[in-house]
Design a protein around this motif. Sequence first.
Motif, PDB file in Angstrom:
ATOM      1  N   SER A 159       0.777  -1.081   0.032  1.00 39.35           N
ATOM      2  CA  SER A 159      -0.462   0.118   0.173  1.00 39.35           C
ATOM      3  C   SER A 159       0.946   1.358   0.420  1.00 39.35           C
ATOM      4  CB  SER A 159      -0.742  -0.255   1.805  1.00 39.35           C
ATOM      5  OG  SER A 159      -1.884   0.807   1.248  1.00 39.35           O
ATOM      6  N   LEU A 160       1.688   0.908   0.836  1.00 41.26           N
ATOM      7  CA  LEU A 160       2.967   2.565   1.014  1.00 41.26           C
ATOM      8  C   LEU A 160       3.845   2.641  -0.229  1.00 41.26           C
ATOM      9  CD1 LEU A 160       4.595   4.444   2.779  1.00 41.26           C
ATOM     10  CD2 LEU A 160       6.558   2.458   2.686  1.00 41.26           C
ATOM     11  N   LEU A 161       4.106   1.941  -1.083  1.00 36.26           N
ATOM     12  CA  LEU A 161       4.787   1.595  -2.595  1.00 36.26           C
ATOM     13  C   LEU A 161       3.442   2.124  -3.832  1.00 36.26           C
ATOM     14  CD1 LEU A 161       7.425  -1.403  -2.088  1.00 36.26           C
ATOM     15  CD2 LEU A 161       8.023   1.881  -1.597  1.00 36.26           C
ATOM     16  N   TYR A 162       2.695   1.790  -3.290  1.00 33.74           N
ATOM     17  CA  TYR A 162       1.282   2.204  -4.843  1.00 33.74           C
ATOM     18  C   TYR A 162       1.208   3.380  -4.038  1.00 33.74           C
ATOM     19  CZ  TYR A 162      -0.181  -2.260  -7.232  1.00 33.74           C
ATOM     20  OH  TYR A 162      -0.155  -3.485  -7.349  1.00 33.74           O
ATOM     21  N   LYS A 163       0.308   4.018  -3.097  1.00 40.32           N
ATOM     22  CA  LYS A 163       0.947   5.507  -3.076  1.00 40.32           C
ATOM     23  C   LYS A 163       1.941   6.417  -3.740  1.00 40.32           C
ATOM     24  CE  LYS A 163      -2.246   4.724   0.574  1.00 40.32           C
ATOM     25  NZ  LYS A 163      -2.409   4.724   2.543  1.00 40.32           N
ATOM     26  N   LEU A 164       2.872   5.829  -2.977  1.00 36.97           N
ATOM     27  CA  LEU A 164       4.593   6.393  -4.038  1.00 36.97           C
ATOM     28  C   LEU A 164       4.173   6.934  -5.431  1.00 36.97           C
ATOM     29  CD1 LEU A 164       7.543   7.943  -3.685  1.00 36.97           C
ATOM     30  CD2 LEU A 164       8.011   5.273  -3.267  1.00 36.97           C
ATOM     31  N   ASP A 165       4.060   5.208  -5.694  1.00 34.15           N
ATOM     32  CA  ASP A 165       4.418   5.219  -7.047  1.00 34.15           C
ATOM     33  C   ASP A 165       2.834   5.811  -8.298  1.00 34.15           C
ATOM     34  OD1 ASP A 165       5.346   4.396  -9.973  1.00 34.15           O
ATOM     35  OD2 ASP A 165       5.582   1.873  -9.062  1.00 34.15           O
ATOM     36  N   PHE A 166       1.792   5.923  -7.229  1.00 34.77           N
ATOM     37  CA  PHE A 166       0.731   6.576  -8.243  1.00 34.77           C
ATOM     38  C   PHE A 166       1.440   7.845  -8.387  1.00 34.77           C
ATOM     39  CE2 PHE A 166      -1.938   2.737  -8.056  1.00 34.77           C
ATOM     40  CZ  PHE A 166      -2.044   3.030  -9.141  1.00 34.77           C
ATOM     41  N   LEU A 215       0.492   4.192 -19.405  1.00 33.64           N
ATOM     42  CA  LEU A 215       2.101   4.068 -18.479  1.00 33.64           C
ATOM     43  C   LEU A 215       1.094   3.884 -16.876  1.00 33.64           C
ATOM     44  CD1 LEU A 215       3.315   8.036 -18.994  1.00 33.64           C
ATOM     45  CD2 LEU A 215       4.686   5.468 -18.784  1.00 33.64           C
ATOM     46  N   LEU A 216      -0.228   3.775 -16.814  1.00 34.11           N
ATOM     47  CA  LEU A 216      -0.905   3.632 -15.322  1.00 34.11           C
ATOM     48  C   LEU A 216      -1.306   2.821 -15.005  1.00 34.11           C
ATOM     49  CD1 LEU A 216      -3.339   6.506 -14.888  1.00 34.11           C
ATOM     50  CD2 LEU A 216      -1.035   6.403 -13.483  1.00 34.11           C
ATOM     51  N   ILE A 217      -0.983   1.408 -16.350  1.00 31.59           N
ATOM     52  CA  ILE A 217      -0.920  -0.234 -16.031  1.00 31.59           C
ATOM     53  C   ILE A 217       0.062  -0.393 -15.384  1.00 31.59           C
ATOM     54  CG2 ILE A 217      -2.240  -1.842 -16.813  1.00 31.59           C
ATOM     55  CD1 ILE A 217      -3.510   0.102 -18.424  1.00 31.59           C
ATOM     56  N   ALA A 218       0.908   0.012 -16.799  1.00 30.98           N
ATOM     57  CA  ALA A 218       2.607  -1.245 -16.312  1.00 30.98           C
ATOM     58  C   ALA A 218       3.593  -0.529 -15.588  1.00 30.98           C
ATOM     59  CB  ALA A 218       2.739  -1.023 -17.819  1.00 30.98           C
ATOM     60  N   GLY A 219       3.121   0.292 -15.429  1.00 33.57           N
ATOM     61  CA  GLY A 219       3.797   1.463 -14.408  1.00 33.57           C
ATOM     62  C   GLY A 219       3.588   0.772 -12.800  1.00 33.57           C
ATOM     63  N   PRO A 220       3.156   1.434 -12.446  1.00 31.72           N
ATOM     64  CA  PRO A 220       3.039   0.691 -11.109  1.00 31.72           C
ATOM     65  C   PRO A 220       3.287  -0.982 -10.410  1.00 31.72           C
ATOM     66  CG  PRO A 220       1.279   3.039 -11.026  1.00 31.72           C
ATOM     67  CD  PRO A 220       1.824   2.448 -12.527  1.00 31.72           C
ATOM     68  N   HIS A 221       2.096  -1.060 -11.100  1.00 29.53           N
ATOM     69  CA  HIS A 221       2.233  -2.945 -10.476  1.00 29.53           C
ATOM     70  C   HIS A 221       3.175  -3.434 -10.453  1.00 29.53           C
ATOM     71  CE1 HIS A 221       0.217  -6.451 -10.189  1.00 29.53           C
ATOM     72  NE2 HIS A 221       1.103  -6.859 -10.725  1.00 29.53           N
ATOM     73  N   THR A 222       4.039  -2.849 -11.983  1.00 28.28           N
ATOM     74  CA  THR A 222       5.173  -4.124 -11.747  1.00 28.28           C
ATOM     75  C   THR A 222       6.102  -3.572 -11.050  1.00 28.28           C
ATOM     76  OG1 THR A 222       5.731  -2.488 -13.753  1.00 28.28           O
ATOM     77  CG2 THR A 222       5.017  -5.074 -14.379  1.00 28.28           C
ATOM     78  N   THR A 223       6.551  -2.732 -10.839  1.00 28.03           N
ATOM     79  CA  THR A 223       7.557  -1.966 -10.329  1.00 28.03           C
ATOM     80  C   THR A 223       7.226  -1.508  -8.675  1.00 28.03           C
ATOM     81  OG1 THR A 223       6.587   0.420 -10.221  1.00 28.03           O
ATOM     82  CG2 THR A 223       8.689   0.019 -11.871  1.00 28.03           C
ATOM     83  N   VAL A 224       5.894  -1.782  -7.909  1.00 25.60           N
ATOM     84  CA  VAL A 224       5.692  -1.965  -6.948  1.00 25.60           C
ATOM     85  C   VAL A 224       5.563  -3.993  -6.000  1.00 25.60           C
ATOM     86  CG1 VAL A 224       3.743  -1.743  -4.964  1.00 25.60           C
ATOM     87  CG2 VAL A 224       4.012   0.217  -6.530  1.00 25.60           C
TER      88      VAL A 224
END
Length: 485
Positions: free
Chosen positions: A173-180, A297-306
Amino acid sequence: MDALHYLGLLVSILLIVYQHIRRNKIQPKNLPPSPPSLPIIGHFHLLKLPMSQTLTNLCNKYGPILLLQVGSRPTLVVSSRSAIEECLTKNDIIFANRPLLPSRGQEKEKIFTSIGAPYGEHWRNLRRVYALEIFSPRRLLLSANIRTEEIRFMAKHLFQSSFKDVQKVDVKSLLYKLDFNIVIRMVAGKRCFEEDEMNTDIAKDKLDELNQTFTLLTPTALGDYFPFLRWFTFYGAEQKIRKLRRKRDDFAQALLDEQRKADRKIVPTLIDSLLKLQESEPEFCNDNVIKGIVQALLIAGPHTTVTTMELVVSRMITHSEVFKTARDEIDKHVGLSRLIEDADLVNLPYLHCTINETLRLDQVVRVLPPHESSEECTVGGYHVPGGTQLLINVWSVHMDPELWEDPDKFKPERFLMCEEERVGCKFLPFGSGRRQCPGAGFAMRLMELSLGTLIQCFDWEKAEERPFKIIFRPREELTKVLAQL
C-alpha cells in the motif's frame, strides 16, 4: 432466438472440426513437437497456473520449442535461451506483432492508441514518443525532482508516524501510493495522495479504485480462443473488459481536459508535451493516442515496480547480510549527512544487483506478453506458420542451471562478477527486441532510489506475512536529516 443460438453453435463447431481436419492434412512435416490434443479445445486443458511452471514442465517433456493448439489459436512456446534469441533477433520483425483479441475490441482507433499497437509505421511513431518524450535521458533528468520529492515525502511520512504507536506498515500500500503519486505528477502535475490523507479511509478507497481501474489482470474471454463461445460469453468477460476500458478512458479524459484548461508550466507535464506534439502532428497524436499513452503508464508502471520492490524488501528481510551490504555501500558513497539522490545511483552497483537478482528469481511477469508471427518462419529448424501466437517462458531461462550457478539461491553478487549476466537473452526482466519494455530505465531508477532511501533511513523489522507488513524504525544516525524533511 434460442434456435438461432443453437444453429450458430452447430455451424461454429462444424467449421472448427473442418479447419482441424484440413490443417492436419496440409500442415508441414517439420512442425515443432506437440503433446496429444483434444478435439476443438486442443491443448487448452493443459494450461494450468502457475503458467510458467506448466510451460516449463511441458518443455522438459517435449523439448524447449513446443507447439500448442489453444482452441483456435496455434501457440509456439519457447523456453531456452537459444530459441528465444532466434525469435527476438533473427525473427524479431516477424514476431513484432501482438495478438488482436476479439474481446479487446476491434475498433481501429482504440487498438492503435498504445504501445501494444500492431507493428508498423504508427507503432514506430508511438515508440518514438516513448523514447523521446517520456523515457529519454533528458525527460528522466527533468522528472528526477519529482521522484526525489515524492520519495522524501514517503520518508517524512514514515518518520513522523514512528513517533506514534508502533506502526506496522503495509509495504504494498505504501509503495503504491508513492508510485501513483510519481506517475500522476509526471503525467498531469498533481498528486493522488496528499500528506494529510495518507493513512485515512479516503486514501484506502482511492487506492483500491486506482488498482481496480489500472490492474494488469483482466478477465479471460474464452471467445478469444473458441469463437463459437462468443455467443455465450459476450455478456460476461467481454462486458467486464469493455466496462474496465471505459473507466480507464474516463480517467485519462479527465486528466486531459484538466491539462487543456491549465496554464503551461515551466517544466511541462507529459500531457503538456503531448498536446504540443498534437499541434504539429494532429493526425498521429490525437486525443485517443494521448489517453492510450497515459493509460499504458498507469497500467504497466505502478503494478510491476511496486510488486518488484515488495519482493526485494521481502528478500532483504530474510537475507540480513544483503541488507547490510547494501546499506554499507550507501553509507560509503552517500554518507550520513544527506539523503540518497538520483545522481548517486551510478555509484551503488550492489543495490542495482539486488534488484536484478530479485527480478531473476521472482519476476512479476514470468511469461512475457504474447507476440504473434506476421508470416511463416523457422525457429530451431522447425516451421512456424504465420498467425502463430508466441509465448516466451522467461522463468525457465532464469532458473536454468546451465546458465546460472545455484539458480534457486538469492545471490546478488552474481551480477557484480560478470557483465555477461546482463547480455543477450539470458536475463530478460523487461523482454528484448522491438517489444522490449521502453520504461526499463525509468523503472530501475525509481526502484533503486525508493529502496535505497528506505535502506539508508530505516531499520526494518518484519511484522506480518499477509498482507506483508514492516516496522520501519528511523536510524539514529539519520534522525536530524529526517527531521528536516
